[in-house]
Design an enzyme around this catalytic site. Structure first.
Site, mmCIF file in Angstrom:
data_model
loop_
_atom_site.group_PDB
_atom_site.id
_atom_site.type_symbol
_atom_site.label_atom_id
_atom_site.label_comp_id
_atom_site.label_asym_id
_atom_site.label_seq_id
_atom_site.Cartn_x
_atom_site.Cartn_y
_atom_site.Cartn_z
ATOM 1 N N PHE A 38 0.819 -1.207 0.000
ATOM 2 C CA PHE A 38 0.000 0.000 0.000
ATOM 3 C C PHE A 38 0.857 1.263 0.000
ATOM 4 C CE2 PHE A 38 -4.160 -1.670 2.160
ATOM 5 C CZ PHE A 38 -4.521 -2.237 0.954
ATOM 6 N N HIS A 129 -6.942 -10.318 8.035
ATOM 7 C CA HIS A 129 -7.770 -9.461 7.178
ATOM 8 C C HIS A 129 -8.544 -10.265 6.142
ATOM 9 C CE1 HIS A 129 -5.011 -5.772 8.176
ATOM 10 N NE2 HIS A 129 -5.637 -6.262 9.222
#
Ligand code: CNA
Length: 332
Positions: A38, A129
């Site tokens: 990210f 996640h």
């Protein structure tokens, strides 16, 4: 940057002495497999999303944005889908630690499933996640068929719920920003207390609650960070070792120092071959940048800013609802 020989040897000694290693893994372990992380400058996904003019880069993975505007997520889903990705050397190092019965528990923040592809036993790990293996309607939570999901991802189309009277967008079972982690996380978190070594690989430690795990390790227990740069509170404890630079290089150096070099390479070869032998579902790969460019061109920002507007409306509605509840209770 290459970690110093003495740091590598210190880390190898800690691994040699440990039998209850707790690991925390992040996106950096998979960048060599072709999935951008990210937050890296320029190469990270957030930087590459700029042409979309999203309200903020995380919006693409925020549930309050996705529920109205799932198109950007599906535009890049094909390029991020893990089906055709192969485990890296660092994933194989995790598999080797498990094979040598050193792994007490592994927490991964990644949703690509590459740890399992590298033979980390599912019972020894938690994909905190979630992952792409299953999917359901965001609204009514009805499960959605795998075949249809596969087709939607391959075509870059948003899949919608098929239940009567429901038109919610379908979402893979990955945890978006604004959603809770699986309940089991809190139970597994307690295992950190039993660690005799903590190893953290490829994470900026910016996303809670996983980011708190390294701090939860008992004082006096050694901690090893394998990452491009120093993160979190690493370096603040006496037993900390930071192996800075590429995680694959560090994994190879560690395996060498442990006398596991050949075993690592052969386990890696096995894991890659196993993945290659699986059906290639998305042969016509499109790069993430190409997917982003197409969406930006097609919509010229319209759909994206409508989604932003709706997100703000939802936010304000829930804020007013909270305020009026508080007012009716005489709290303001
Ligand atoms: P992040 O915030 O992008 O941080 C990644 C970290 O890894 C940074 O500190 C980088 O410097 C470092 N890094 C990048 N490449 C390497 C490398 N080759 N060797 C060593 N270090 C490297 O990502 P986090 O995992 O910390 O953030 C958690 C998010 C990212 C979770 O919600 C994930 O679901 C999400 N994510 C997952 C994937 C995946 O499944 N592969 C990819 C991208 C993002």
């Amino acid at each position: 940057m290459t970690p110093s020989l003495s740091d590598t040897e210190t880390a190898a000694t800690s691994i040699q002495n440990a039998h209850h290693i707790v690991l925390l893994i992040g996106a950096g372990i998979s960048t060599a497999a072709g999935i951008p992380d990210f937050r890296s400058d320029k190469t990270g996904l957030y930087a590459r999303l700029a042409p979309l003019n999203l309200p903020f880069p995380e919006a693409i993975f925020h549930i309050n944005y996705f529920r109205h505007t799932p198109e950007p997520f599906y535009a890049i889903a094909k390029a991020r889908h893990p089906r055709n990705l192969k485990p890296t050397l660092s994933h194989a190092f995790l598999g080797l630690l498990a094979k040598k019965d050193r792994v007490h528990f592994l927490f991964t923040q990644n949703i690509d499933g590459l740890e399992e592809d590298a033979f980390v036993p599912p019972g020894k790990m938690l994909a905190a996640h979630g992952n792409w293996k299953t999917q359901r309607c965001w609204k009514c939570k009805a499960a959605y068929p795998d075949g249809l999901m596969k087709r939607a991802i391959a075509e870059g189309e948003v899949p919608y719920c098929q239940e009567e009277g429901c038109d919610g967008p379908v979402k893979p079972d990955v945890v978006f920003f604004g959603e809770s982690l699986p309940e089991v996380f809190e139970e597994k978190e307690k295992l950190v207390d039993e660690a005799d070594l903590m190893i953290v690989v490829g994470t900026s430690l910016k996303v809670a609650p996983c980011s708190r795990l390294p701090r939860a390790v008992r004082e006096g227990v050694p901690r090893i960070l394998i990452n491009q740069e120093k993160v979190g509170d690493f370096g603040s404890r006496v037993g900390d070792v930071c192996l800075l630079g590429s995680c694959d290089e560090s994994a190879r150096a560690l395996a060498g120092a442990l006398g596991w070099g050949d075993e690592l390479e052969s386990l890696w070869g096995e894991a890659v071959a196993a993945k290659e032998s699986m059906e290639g579902d998305f042969e016509n790969e499109t790069s993430i940048d190409e997917c982003i460019r197409r969406l930006a061109q097609e919509n010229q920002g319209k759909m994206i800013s409508d989604g932003h507007k709706k997100m703000l409306e939802t936010h304000l509605e829930s804020k007013f609802a909270r305020l009026s509840t508080a007012a009716s209770k005489g709290n303001i």
